[in-house]
Design a protein around this motif. Structure first.
Motif, mmCIF file in Angstrom:
data_model
loop_
_atom_site.group_PDB
_atom_site.id
_atom_site.type_symbol
_atom_site.label_atom_id
_atom_site.label_comp_id
_atom_site.label_asym_id
_atom_site.label_seq_id
_atom_site.Cartn_x
_atom_site.Cartn_y
_atom_site.Cartn_z
ATOM 1 N N GLU A 48 0.818 -1.205 0.000
ATOM 2 C CA GLU A 48 0.000 0.000 0.000
ATOM 3 C C GLU A 48 0.855 1.259 0.000
ATOM 4 N N TRP A 49 1.982 1.220 0.694
ATOM 5 C CA TRP A 49 2.900 2.360 0.663
ATOM 6 C C TRP A 49 3.431 2.567 -0.752
ATOM 7 N N GLN A 50 3.821 1.482 -1.425
ATOM 8 C CA GLN A 50 4.346 1.596 -2.784
ATOM 9 C C GLN A 50 3.311 2.205 -3.733
ATOM 10 N N MET A 51 2.083 1.673 -3.682
ATOM 11 C CA MET A 51 1.054 2.176 -4.594
ATOM 12 C C MET A 51 0.695 3.625 -4.284
ATOM 13 N N GLU A 52 0.621 3.957 -3.000
ATOM 14 C CA GLU A 52 0.290 5.331 -2.632
ATOM 15 C C GLU A 52 1.355 6.303 -3.122
ATOM 16 N N ARG A 53 2.633 5.965 -2.890
ATOM 17 C CA ARG A 53 3.694 6.867 -3.316
ATOM 18 C C ARG A 53 3.728 6.996 -4.835
ATOM 19 N N ALA A 54 3.558 5.879 -5.556
ATOM 20 C CA ALA A 54 3.576 5.930 -7.015
ATOM 21 C C ALA A 54 2.427 6.781 -7.538
ATOM 22 N N PHE A 55 1.224 6.572 -6.998
ATOM 23 C CA PHE A 55 0.057 7.307 -7.482
ATOM 24 C C PHE A 55 0.160 8.783 -7.134
ATOM 25 N N GLN A 56 0.526 9.099 -5.916
ATOM 26 C CA GLN A 56 0.617 10.497 -5.523
ATOM 27 C C GLN A 56 1.725 11.225 -6.289
ATOM 28 N N THR A 57 2.818 10.536 -6.567
ATOM 29 C CA THR A 57 3.876 11.134 -7.380
ATOM 30 C C THR A 57 3.383 11.400 -8.796
ATOM 31 N N ALA A 58 2.659 10.430 -9.367
ATOM 32 C CA ALA A 58 2.113 10.603 -10.714
ATOM 33 C C ALA A 58 1.120 11.763 -10.757
ATOM 34 N N GLY B 149 -11.265 -7.384 -35.123
ATOM 35 C CA GLY B 149 -11.803 -7.015 -36.425
ATOM 36 C C GLY B 149 -10.852 -6.144 -37.218
ATOM 37 N N SER B 150 -9.552 -6.221 -36.928
ATOM 38 C CA SER B 150 -8.485 -5.521 -37.652
ATOM 39 C C SER B 150 -8.550 -4.008 -37.528
ATOM 40 N N GLN B 151 -9.449 -3.471 -36.702
ATOM 41 C CA GLN B 151 -9.530 -2.021 -36.611
ATOM 42 C C GLN B 151 -9.799 -1.489 -35.212
ATOM 43 N N ARG B 152 -10.197 -2.351 -34.279
ATOM 44 C CA ARG B 152 -10.510 -1.878 -32.932
ATOM 45 C C ARG B 152 -9.462 -2.404 -31.949
ATOM 46 N N PRO B 153 -8.569 -1.555 -31.482
ATOM 47 C CA PRO B 153 -7.514 -2.019 -30.573
ATOM 48 C C PRO B 153 -8.024 -2.213 -29.148
ATOM 49 N N GLU B 154 -7.477 -3.211 -28.491
ATOM 50 C CA GLU B 154 -7.720 -3.414 -27.061
ATOM 51 C C GLU B 154 -6.379 -3.479 -26.363
ATOM 52 N N ILE B 155 -6.264 -2.756 -25.258
ATOM 53 C CA ILE B 155 -5.052 -2.766 -24.443
ATOM 54 C C ILE B 155 -5.395 -3.330 -23.068
ATOM 55 N N SER B 156 -4.735 -4.416 -22.697
ATOM 56 C CA SER B 156 -4.867 -4.953 -21.342
ATOM 57 C C SER B 156 -3.788 -4.300 -20.481
ATOM 58 N N ILE B 157 -4.219 -3.678 -19.390
ATOM 59 C CA ILE B 157 -3.304 -2.938 -18.518
ATOM 60 C C ILE B 157 -2.797 -3.858 -17.410
ATOM 61 N N PRO B 158 -1.481 -3.934 -17.182
ATOM 62 C CA PRO B 158 -0.951 -4.800 -16.115
ATOM 63 C C PRO B 158 -1.371 -4.329 -14.732
ATOM 64 N N SER B 159 -1.160 -5.175 -13.751
ATOM 65 C CA SER B 159 -1.493 -4.837 -12.372
ATOM 66 C C SER B 159 -0.642 -3.675 -11.875
ATOM 67 N N PHE B 160 -1.265 -2.816 -11.071
ATOM 68 C CA PHE B 160 -0.591 -1.655 -10.487
ATOM 69 C C PHE B 160 0.159 -2.032 -9.209
ATOM 70 N N SER B 161 0.034 -3.278 -8.767
ATOM 71 C CA SER B 161 0.592 -3.702 -7.486
ATOM 72 C C SER B 161 1.887 -4.479 -7.675
ATOM 73 N N TRP B 162 2.894 -4.152 -6.841
ATOM 74 C CA TRP B 162 4.156 -4.905 -6.855
ATOM 75 C C TRP B 162 3.954 -6.313 -6.304
ATOM 76 N N ARG B 163 2.857 -6.560 -5.683
ATOM 77 C CA ARG B 163 2.572 -7.920 -5.217
ATOM 78 C C ARG B 163 2.334 -8.858 -6.399
ATOM 79 N N ASN B 164 1.909 -8.293 -7.515
ATOM 80 C CA ASN B 164 1.611 -9.091 -8.701
ATOM 81 C C ASN B 164 2.669 -8.984 -9.784
ATOM 82 N N ARG B 165 3.493 -7.930 -9.744
ATOM 83 C CA ARG B 165 4.479 -7.732 -10.796
ATOM 84 C C ARG B 165 5.741 -7.084 -10.232
#
Length: 398
Positions: free
Chosen positions: A88-98, A311-327
């Protein structure tokens, strides 16, 4: 000699000051400065210049938007308190810095805010919401929107009206909702309810989504009966193709074609996705694409990055986890969006392996300072030198 050294505690003061300075410096770098050092490399992407020289791009207000997913705040049931505190400290600092560096107009969190929302008691859920709001606090100039995920209310068979309503009440979320800012339409979807099995929640969500699609198409004059009764009394939205936001990705076979340093591991890429568990079903995916004809789809859930074309024209982006617990290398997206265009840039946060390496290096320096202070380093080196000389003499004699 040794007795005199231990008899005078003031002789330890220089060592203690050095160790204190080292510890404070490392803490300052690893727990605060590193977020600025890494995120300063990132910035708002700029829309492309006109293709033809002298051609003027129509001036349109640009919306600056930050997207993240899968924060997975630990609850009262699982997870060690130290793990919870650290993440939670990591995510808070990253988000508040951003927030401080980029000052976005809007922030969207694409589901799985909590790790244990589907099991939480009313008291625990209230506490989890309080912690989330504290970590992701923001100024009045930034709006924050969330999309529900399977860990927030449970998978389809665990979802019920109670868990859905308490999430809706806490975050002003609706299972089918359009958010329009600066001429840009975002469709927020409860993808957990798109199972197509006729459950009460599913039927209501699909009905609401279909009505929203009609209203959006009427606003864009895509409905052939726009001037007729089908569009009468419909909500009016900006005339722009929407951006679809949901937790589950649209259906794809696997992550085999995904690339990038934050894509799935080679082993995970080989695993086929399960419909209605890892992704939406083919039927639900086609329905959303047909209803809304989105220009962009953003999703979470897999904890890894992927960009695919539908359908060759509609992009989808999967966003990775925001948590260092997962990545080891979490990230988020910065997007500059107008009613007719968008450009996206990915921002990586500090690698946890880098932080650990800095701490280990600092620990090694601390040990070296202690050895030097007590003249043990010289003694160790002298002993090693003598042994090396003896070994060399022994080889010469042989």
């Amino acid at each position: 000699m040794m007795g005199r050294r231990w008899a005078h505690p003031e002789q330890f003061l220089p060592l203690l000051l050095k160790l204190l300075a080292l510890g404070c410096g490392v803490l300052l770098i690893c727990e605060l400065a590193i977020y600025y050092m890494v995120l300063l490399r990132c910035g708002w992407p700029r829309l492309k210049a006109p293709a033809e020289p002298g051609q003027e791009r129509p001036s349109a207000p640009a919306l600056r938007t930050l997207f993240l997913a899968d924060t997975h705040l630990l609850g009262a049931i699982r997870g060690h308190w130290l793990d919870k505190l650290r993440r939670e400290w990591q995510m808070e600092r990253a988000f508040q810095t951003a927030l401080w560096l980029f000052e976005p107009d809007a922030v969207f969190v694409l589901g799985d805010l909590f790790d244990e929302g589907k099991w939480s008691s009313p008291k625990d859920f209230k506490e989890d919401v309080r912690r989330f709001r504290m970590m992701f606090r923001h100024s009045a100039s930034t709006e924050l929107f969330v999309v529900v995920g399977n860990h927030d209310i449970g998978f389809h068979n665990e979802m019920d009206w109670y868990k859905l309503h308490r999430f809706d009440d806490a975050f002003n979320f609706s299972s089918a909702k359009v958010v329009s800012r600066k001429g840009v339409n975002f469709v927020l979807v409860n993808s957990i309810a798109l199972q197509g099995d006729g459950c009460a929640i599913c039927e209501k969500v699909e009905k609401d989504l279909h009505q929203l699609s009609l209203a959006l198409n009427c606003s864009r004059q895509l409905d052939p009966n726009h001037s007729g009764g089908n569009c009468k009394d419909m909500d009016i939205f900006p005339e722009s193709a929407p951006i679809l936001l949901q937790h589950y990705p649209l259906y794809r076979v696997s992550d085999a074609e995904c690339t990038g340093e934050d894509s799935a591991s080679p082993e995970e890429k080989k695993l086929p996705f399960r419909e209605r568990y890892d992704t939406l079903s083919v039927e639900a995916s086609n329905k959303l694409l047909w209803w809304f004809q989105p220009r962009l789809v953003l999703s979470g859930h897999t904890h890894s990055a992927c960009t695919v074309l539908h359908g060759s024209q509609r992009p989808e982006i999967s966003i990775p986890s925001f948590s260092w617990r997962n990545r080891n290398n979490p990230s988020f997206l910065l997007a500059t969006i107008t009613a007719t265009d968008f450009v996206i840039h990915k921002c990586f946060m500090p690698r946890e392996s880098t932080v650990f390496t800095i701490y280990l290096a600092a620990g090694g320096i601390a040990v070296l300072l202690i050895l030097l202070h007590f003249h043990l380093f010289q003694g160790v080196m002298h002993t090693l030198t003598l042994k090396l000389i003896q070994l060399t003499k022994g080889h010469r004699c042989d």
